[in-house]
Design a protein around this motif. Sequence first.
Motif, PDB file in Angstrom:
ATOM      1  N   PRO A  74      43.147  43.240  46.885  1.00  0.00           N
ATOM      2  CA  PRO A  74      44.358  43.540  46.104  1.00  0.00           C
ATOM      3  C   PRO A  74      44.480  42.664  44.854  1.00  0.00           C
ATOM      4  O   PRO A  74      44.944  43.140  43.808  1.00  0.00           O
ATOM      5  N   VAL A  75      44.062  41.400  44.957  1.00  0.00           N
ATOM      6  CA  VAL A  75      44.094  40.507  43.798  1.00  0.00           C
ATOM      7  C   VAL A  75      43.118  41.002  42.736  1.00  0.00           C
ATOM      8  O   VAL A  75      43.438  41.063  41.545  1.00  0.00           O
ATOM      9  N   TYR A  76      41.932  41.375  43.179  1.00  0.00           N
ATOM     10  CA  TYR A  76      40.876  41.850  42.278  1.00  0.00           C
ATOM     11  C   TYR A  76      41.305  43.120  41.539  1.00  0.00           C
ATOM     12  O   TYR A  76      41.101  43.251  40.328  1.00  0.00           O
ATOM     13  N   ARG A  81      42.945  43.134  37.778  1.00  0.00           N
ATOM     14  CA  ARG A  81      42.606  44.473  37.239  1.00  0.00           C
ATOM     15  C   ARG A  81      41.202  44.488  36.625  1.00  0.00           C
ATOM     16  O   ARG A  81      40.993  44.898  35.492  1.00  0.00           O
ATOM     17  N   ALA A  82      40.251  44.019  37.406  1.00  0.00           N
ATOM     18  CA  ALA A  82      38.890  43.820  36.912  1.00  0.00           C
ATOM     19  C   ALA A  82      38.233  45.130  36.491  1.00  0.00           C
ATOM     20  O   ALA A  82      38.351  46.149  37.174  1.00  0.00           O
ATOM     21  N   GLU A  83      37.558  45.091  35.348  1.00  0.00           N
ATOM     22  CA  GLU A  83      36.787  46.224  34.828  1.00  0.00           C
ATOM     23  C   GLU A  83      35.359  45.767  34.545  1.00  0.00           C
ATOM     24  O   GLU A  83      35.150  44.693  33.974  1.00  0.00           O
ATOM     25  N   ILE A 113      33.404  37.958  40.275  1.00  0.00           N
ATOM     26  CA  ILE A 113      32.048  38.495  40.136  1.00  0.00           C
ATOM     27  C   ILE A 113      31.452  38.825  41.498  1.00  0.00           C
ATOM     28  O   ILE A 113      30.898  39.921  41.709  1.00  0.00           O
ATOM     29  N   MET A 114      31.561  37.905  42.446  1.00  0.00           N
ATOM     30  CA  MET A 114      30.980  38.139  43.767  1.00  0.00           C
ATOM     31  C   MET A 114      31.638  39.323  44.461  1.00  0.00           C
ATOM     32  O   MET A 114      30.960  40.175  45.045  1.00  0.00           O
ATOM     33  N   HIS A 115      32.963  39.402  44.374  1.00  0.00           N
ATOM     34  CA  HIS A 115      33.672  40.512  45.018  1.00  0.00           C
ATOM     35  C   HIS A 115      33.310  41.845  44.357  1.00  0.00           C
ATOM     36  O   HIS A 115      33.061  42.841  45.056  1.00  0.00           O
ATOM     37  N   PHE A 251      40.700  40.813  33.820  1.00  0.00           N
ATOM     38  CA  PHE A 251      39.285  40.443  33.757  1.00  0.00           C
ATOM     39  C   PHE A 251      38.452  41.620  33.271  1.00  0.00           C
ATOM     40  O   PHE A 251      38.590  42.742  33.771  1.00  0.00           O
ATOM     41  N   LYS A 252      37.601  41.359  32.297  1.00  0.00           N
ATOM     42  CA  LYS A 252      36.582  42.321  31.883  1.00  0.00           C
ATOM     43  C   LYS A 252      35.225  41.639  31.988  1.00  0.00           C
ATOM     44  O   LYS A 252      35.047  40.524  31.502  1.00  0.00           O
TER      45      LYS A 252
END
Length: 303
Positions: A74-76, A81-83, A113-115, A251-252
């Motif tokens: 959920p954090v990711y 909001r990682a893209e 990155i790992m997730h 995060f991008k």
Amino acid sequence: MAERPGDRPEAPVVSLAEKRHQHVDDPLTAGRELVHVPTTEKAMAPDDDPRLGDVDEWGRSERMRGLVRRAFDPVYRHYFRAEWEGLEHIPTDGGALLVANHAGAVPSDAPVIMHGIETELERPVYGLADNFFRKIPVVGTLWSRAGGLPAHPDNAYRLLNGQGQLVLVFPEGVKGTSKTIANRYKLARFGRGGFVEIAMRAVAVMGNEEANPILWRLPGAKMLGVPYLPVTPQSLVLGPLGTLVPLPAKFKLRVLPPVTFDVPPSQHRYSRTRIMDGSQEIQGKIQEALYEMVAERRNWWGG
């Protein structure tokens, strides 16, 4: 004993034969202690494995890693909001070293990155970091169970060439995470090229600078046995523990094409100049990608 590069025809571009006798200051060669590695292939065979749990020889637990993924997802997806861009550059099998920029008082880039790779590509990722984390009670054990291990060239070589795993490293090390907000997205020096010896993919990360920005550093870190004492916006409001709470920066992540070197493998010795040139080449590619990404974004929090 770790395998020597000359024992395999598919050895990396630069030999690791003499690395343990060299003094280097980047995180891939800074670890002082090695994680136990089986001495024979038979020791790794499932039928002969004496372990009662699922903890592998590196200390990683897939059960623990699964719990971390469920908690962090959920954090990711909704907080950071990682893209991703360029995930196709990460191989679906075989070993590869992922080199990324690093920032934040308590860096959020490594777990993101790992997730992302583990959920999108369904491949485990081992994260190499300063041995400082392993020394912290409880935190060190959790870090190890979640896939972290000391940044040492023998660990990297065994994971990459012996086991075909994905390995994440941050060549800026503490120099990257201790940067103040005035130097955001300006890469710190990549050490002396300890990561150049293996074929790699580079990852440019945007958002880690704003998730936990350092306004300034307090003196006295060495007396307390920590790399640095950061002051962040969160710590000004919530106190020292506020540093552990990242801000909701978007995060991008951009995966760059793999880097190769036009030198023959399995050499006993390589030119230090060639190694440094390779290190600077990787740093330059990531820095250029970061400048492009920063120029394209609309704001810090919305991407």
